[in-house]
Design a protein around this motif. Structure first.
Motif, PDB file in Angstrom:
ATOM      1  N   LYS A 107       0.835  -1.191   0.000  1.00 42.68           N
ATOM      2  CA  LYS A 107       0.000   0.000   0.000  1.00 42.68           C
ATOM      3  C   LYS A 107       0.876   1.250   0.000  1.00 42.68           C
ATOM      4  N   LYS A 108       0.645   2.129  -0.974  1.00 42.09           N
ATOM      5  CA  LYS A 108       1.420   3.356  -1.048  1.00 42.09           C
ATOM      6  C   LYS A 108       0.904   4.367  -0.031  1.00 42.09           C
ATOM      7  N   LEU A 109       1.833   5.103   0.538  1.00 41.56           N
ATOM      8  CA  LEU A 109       1.468   6.101   1.529  1.00 41.56           C
ATOM      9  C   LEU A 109       1.117   7.392   0.817  1.00 41.56           C
TER      10      LEU A 109
ATOM     11  N   THR B 152      -0.744   9.919  11.134  1.00 39.51           N
ATOM     12  CA  THR B 152      -0.758  10.630  12.412  1.00 39.51           C
ATOM     13  C   THR B 152      -0.737   9.625  13.546  1.00 39.51           C
ATOM     14  N   ILE B 153      -0.193  10.035  14.668  1.00 41.44           N
ATOM     15  CA  ILE B 153      -0.102   9.135  15.820  1.00 41.44           C
ATOM     16  C   ILE B 153      -0.327   9.911  17.104  1.00 41.44           C
ATOM     17  N   ASN B 154      -1.005   9.269  18.028  1.00 43.14           N
ATOM     18  CA  ASN B 154      -1.191   9.816  19.365  1.00 43.14           C
ATOM     19  C   ASN B 154      -0.817   8.731  20.361  1.00 43.14           C
ATOM     20  N   ILE B 155       0.167   9.012  21.214  1.00 46.06           N
ATOM     21  CA  ILE B 155       0.654   8.033  22.184  1.00 46.06           C
ATOM     22  C   ILE B 155       0.410   8.552  23.590  1.00 46.06           C
ATOM     23  N   ALA B 156      -0.172   7.717  24.428  1.00 41.03           N
ATOM     24  CA  ALA B 156      -0.446   8.111  25.806  1.00 41.03           C
ATOM     25  C   ALA B 156       0.848   8.422  26.542  1.00 41.03           C
TER      26      ALA B 156
ATOM     27  N   VAL C 287       9.025   5.573  16.208  1.00 42.35           N
ATOM     28  CA  VAL C 287       7.600   5.873  16.059  1.00 42.35           C
ATOM     29  C   VAL C 287       7.234   6.036  14.595  1.00 42.35           C
ATOM     30  N   GLU C 288       8.076   6.700  13.836  1.00 44.36           N
ATOM     31  CA  GLU C 288       7.837   6.859  12.396  1.00 44.36           C
ATOM     32  C   GLU C 288       7.789   5.494  11.707  1.00 44.36           C
ATOM     33  N   PHE C 289       8.669   4.603  12.089  1.00 44.39           N
ATOM     34  CA  PHE C 289       8.694   3.250  11.514  1.00 44.39           C
ATOM     35  C   PHE C 289       7.395   2.498  11.839  1.00 44.39           C
ATOM     36  N   VAL C 290       6.965   2.585  13.088  1.00 44.83           N
ATOM     37  CA  VAL C 290       5.730   1.917  13.490  1.00 44.83           C
ATOM     38  C   VAL C 290       4.531   2.510  12.753  1.00 44.83           C
ATOM     39  N   MET C 291       4.492   3.821  12.604  1.00 43.36           N
ATOM     40  CA  MET C 291       3.405   4.452  11.863  1.00 43.36           C
ATOM     41  C   MET C 291       3.329   3.930  10.435  1.00 43.36           C
ATOM     42  N   GLN C 292       4.473   3.787   9.807  1.00 40.41           N
ATOM     43  CA  GLN C 292       4.494   3.323   8.425  1.00 40.41           C
ATOM     44  C   GLN C 292       4.017   1.883   8.309  1.00 40.41           C
TER      45      GLN C 292
ATOM     46  N   ASN D  50      -3.306   2.469  24.048  1.00 38.22           N
ATOM     47  CA  ASN D  50      -2.536   3.671  24.377  1.00 38.22           C
ATOM     48  C   ASN D  50      -1.906   4.331  23.153  1.00 38.22           C
ATOM     49  N   ILE D  51      -2.110   3.738  21.991  1.00 37.52           N
ATOM     50  CA  ILE D  51      -1.559   4.295  20.758  1.00 37.52           C
ATOM     51  C   ILE D  51      -2.657   4.343  19.696  1.00 37.52           C
ATOM     52  N   ILE D  52      -2.885   5.523  19.134  1.00 37.06           N
ATOM     53  CA  ILE D  52      -3.857   5.699  18.061  1.00 37.06           C
ATOM     54  C   ILE D  52      -3.109   6.175  16.823  1.00 37.06           C
ATOM     55  N   ILE D  53      -3.252   5.418  15.730  1.00 37.55           N
ATOM     56  CA  ILE D  53      -2.588   5.750  14.470  1.00 37.55           C
ATOM     57  C   ILE D  53      -3.652   5.946  13.405  1.00 37.55           C
ATOM     58  N   ASN D  54      -3.591   7.076  12.718  1.00 35.96           N
ATOM     59  CA  ASN D  54      -4.569   7.411  11.682  1.00 35.96           C
ATOM     60  C   ASN D  54      -5.991   7.371  12.230  1.00 35.96           C
ATOM     61  N   GLY D  55      -6.158   7.785  13.488  1.00 31.68           N
ATOM     62  CA  GLY D  55      -7.479   7.863  14.090  1.00 31.68           C
ATOM     63  C   GLY D  55      -8.019   6.548  14.590  1.00 31.68           C
ATOM     64  N   LYS D  56      -7.211   5.468  14.528  1.00 27.59           N
ATOM     65  CA  LYS D  56      -7.678   4.142  14.934  1.00 27.59           C
ATOM     66  C   LYS D  56      -6.724   3.540  15.963  1.00 27.59           C
ATOM     67  N   THR D  57      -7.315   2.807  16.908  1.00 27.40           N
ATOM     68  CA  THR D  57      -6.488   2.118  17.896  1.00 27.40           C
ATOM     69  C   THR D  57      -5.534   1.171  17.189  1.00 27.40           C
ATOM     70  N   ALA D  58      -4.279   1.179  17.599  1.00 22.70           N
ATOM     71  CA  ALA D  58      -3.234   0.454  16.871  1.00 22.70           C
ATOM     72  C   ALA D  58      -3.282  -1.046  17.141  1.00 22.70           C
ATOM     73  N   PRO D  59      -2.944  -1.865  16.130  1.00 25.29           N
ATOM     74  CA  PRO D  59      -2.847  -3.322  16.342  1.00 25.29           C
ATOM     75  C   PRO D  59      -1.685  -3.640  17.284  1.00 25.29           C
ATOM     76  N   GLY D  60      -1.980  -4.341  18.375  1.00 23.89           N
ATOM     77  CA  GLY D  60      -0.949  -4.668  19.360  1.00 23.89           C
ATOM     78  C   GLY D  60       0.259  -5.377  18.782  1.00 23.89           C
TER      79      GLY D  60
END
Length: 533
Positions: free
Chosen positions: A4-6, A12-16, A35-40, A176-186
């Motif tokens: 998937k191309k970015l 975006t990311i929000n971390i508690a 964090v940038e790597f995890v977001m990607q 505790n981590i929201i990426i692109n407005g969605k709770t992140a996959p553990g």
């Protein structure tokens, strides 16, 4: 391979915020680049993870709505007998003994395990771990320190047992981590942070990165992990095939796709592993709404001599041997007290000896005190003594043959006790606990709560008294067996247990139910605020 191309707006990311006492550890592992790597990685694969969840539901509904049972697929992976997995690196050959359920958030246990005379340590963010925000930060930080030679009490990582990293399974979210407005996959949070900080060091030293993958339900899920591995290796400039992963066959649907699972991961495969309690629990979870799939007392009537488990183990061993892959047995949960009877230890040793004789290449134990007794087994046995389980071809009926027996009052009490105490420990931030000489984790909690749910659901009669299992009987048993001094948290655990075993629609995983429950989130929030004061 296309990913998937970015496109569009950047991720975006929000971390508690971390508790104050963990801010240094947090800054070490959640760096800007990590964090940038995890977001990607989440952005690239989030759609496929969502698709995975819908496919799981669809497959389960095929039985509920149409009575469709699983069968062995007709695939190239199965019909082509020539292919093998890619040869394993030196550190993964003759891997006989791992320590299991080692949560790296428990620093003392983690250090003790790394100093043990074993080939591997299951660095566990799954069955034996409770994913509080505190535990996630401490666990990832301790792994970072171990790999970087900064963890007090251990030597260089290249001289230690290999780290067999087990991320959370696909059912778990990181709230505790929201990426692109969605709770992140553990699992992607665990995997991404681990790989970003540690993969290059482990690769250069020839001791990783290696994984256990839990709760896979199909070959398509193995393919998803394989795609994640390939993407990650390209992104971190690691040779393809550097990552190796052992898949736990602990789901009834996965048992029908072992060849296909190995095939999808063949460049990254480290074989298959048996998880007997999770596997048994999955049959109840998928089919237990049907009274034809009522399981008897697990302690009395469910063991590896029963047809469905014996054939399941046979299939794991035969499939692995045909593809040049290691077959790993389960974990002994026995605890060895200081005044332990030799007969108790000999029972475990004999059990593990039988696993070797039937063809398993290795297995796990929990208690490090068992290691000295287990390590001699391979040197004492000759190859000629090892005779893999046989008995003809394994059929779908073999894998779905429910053992005979019944429900005993003793077995029901045991399941209630394990289920309640597991939830109580989880709310306290512990992913496993000790009970009656054994370690109990999410695998035993799953089978316990599922059997109680099934008994109530189908109004099962107890063998001795012919009493119907009901909510009222359950409450009486709880009052009898829960001897721990009652407190508010234990009362909450009791309420949650009653809720989960009396619900009309069965949750697939007790860990998902607890992790997503507002009470658990409130407790986490309270603890974080308390530590910030």
């Amino acid at each position: 391979m296309k990913y998937k191309k970015l496109t569009g707006p950047p991720p975006t990311i929000n971390i508690a915020d971390p508790p104050r006492h963990l801010q240094e550890a947090f800054r070490t592992v959640f760096t800007k680049d990590a964090v940038e790597f995890v977001m990607q990685i989440v952005t690239v694969f989030e759609d496929r993870i969502e698709e995975l969840q819908w496919k799981r539901l669809s497959k389960k509904l095929e039985f509920y709505l149409k009575g469709k049972l699983p069968s062995f697929p007709q695939s190239i992976a199965r019909s082509d007998t020539s292919w093998k997995i890619r040869p394993l690196p030196e550190r993964l050959r003759n891997r006989h003994l791992d320590l299991g359920d080692v949560s790296p958030a428990n620093t003392n246990q983690f250090v003790q395990a790394l100093n043990a005379d074993v080939q591997g340590v299951q660095v566990d963010f799954d069955d034996g771990h409770c994913p509080t925000w505190h535990n996630q930060i401490v666990g990832l930080y301790n792994v970072y320190q171990a790999v970087h030679g900064e963890l007090y009490g251990i030597g260089s990582i290249q001289n230690l047992p290999i780290l067999m990293f087990r991320p959370r399974a696909w059912n778990m979210l990181e709230h505790n981590i929201i990426i692109n407005g969605k709770t992140a996959p553990g699992p992607l949070i665990d995997f991404g942070i681990f790989m970003y900080h540690n993969a290059k060091i482990l690769t250069d030293l020839g001791c990783g990165p290696f994984f256990y993958l839990s709760k896979l339900e199909s070959a398509s899920e193995a393919k998803l992990w394989n795609n994640i591995f390939v993407w990650t290796q390209q992104r971190l400039q690691l040779p393809v095939g550097t990552i190796k992963a052992c898949v736990l066959i602990e789901n009834i649907f996965a048992a029908f796709e072992m060849d296909e699972i190995l095939y999808e991961l063949k460049d990254h495969s480290l074989g298959l592993n048996c998880g007997i309690w999770d596997y048994t629990a999955s049959i109840i979870c998928k089919f237990g709404n049907n009274p034809n799939y009522i399981f008897p007392d697990r302690n009395k009537f469910v063991n590896i001599e029963r047809q469905f488990l014996k054939k399941y183990m046979q299939l794991v061993i035969e499939t692995c041997r045909a593809r040049g892959a290691p077959a790993t047995g389960g974990m002994s949960a026995l605890l060895v007290p200081s005044q332990c009877s030799p007969d108790r230890i000999n029972k475990v040793v004999e059990s593990k000896k039988q696993e070797i004789l039937t063809g398993f290449d290795g297995f796990l134990v929990y208690d490090v005190k068992l290691v000295i007794h287990i390590n001699n087994l391979w040197s004492d046995l000759s190859q000629s003594e090892i005779k893999p389980i046989s008995g003809g071809n394994v059929t779908p009926d073999d894998l779905l043959q429910i053992p005979s027996g019944g429900v005993t009052l003793e077995g029901l009490k045991h399941n209630v006790e394990v289920g309640v105490l597991y939830i109580y420990n989880w709310l306290n931030g512990n992913g496993h606990f000790f009970h009656k000489g054994a370690v109990e984790d999410s695998a035993t909690a799953e089978i316990s709560r599922l059997q109680v749910w099934q008994c109530i659901r189908h109004q099962v009669l107890i063998n001795e008294s012919k009493t119907v299992v009901s909510k009222e009987l359950l409450q009486n048993i709880i009052d009898e067996v829960i001897q721990t001094q009652r407190n508010n948290l234990l009362n909450i655990a009791i309420d949650l247990f009653i809720e989960i075993v009396t619900t009309k629609y069965l949750p697939d995983f007790i860990t998902t139910y607890l992790n997503d429950h507002y009470i658990f989130k409130q407790i986490q929030t309270y603890n974080i605020v308390k530590h910030k004061l």
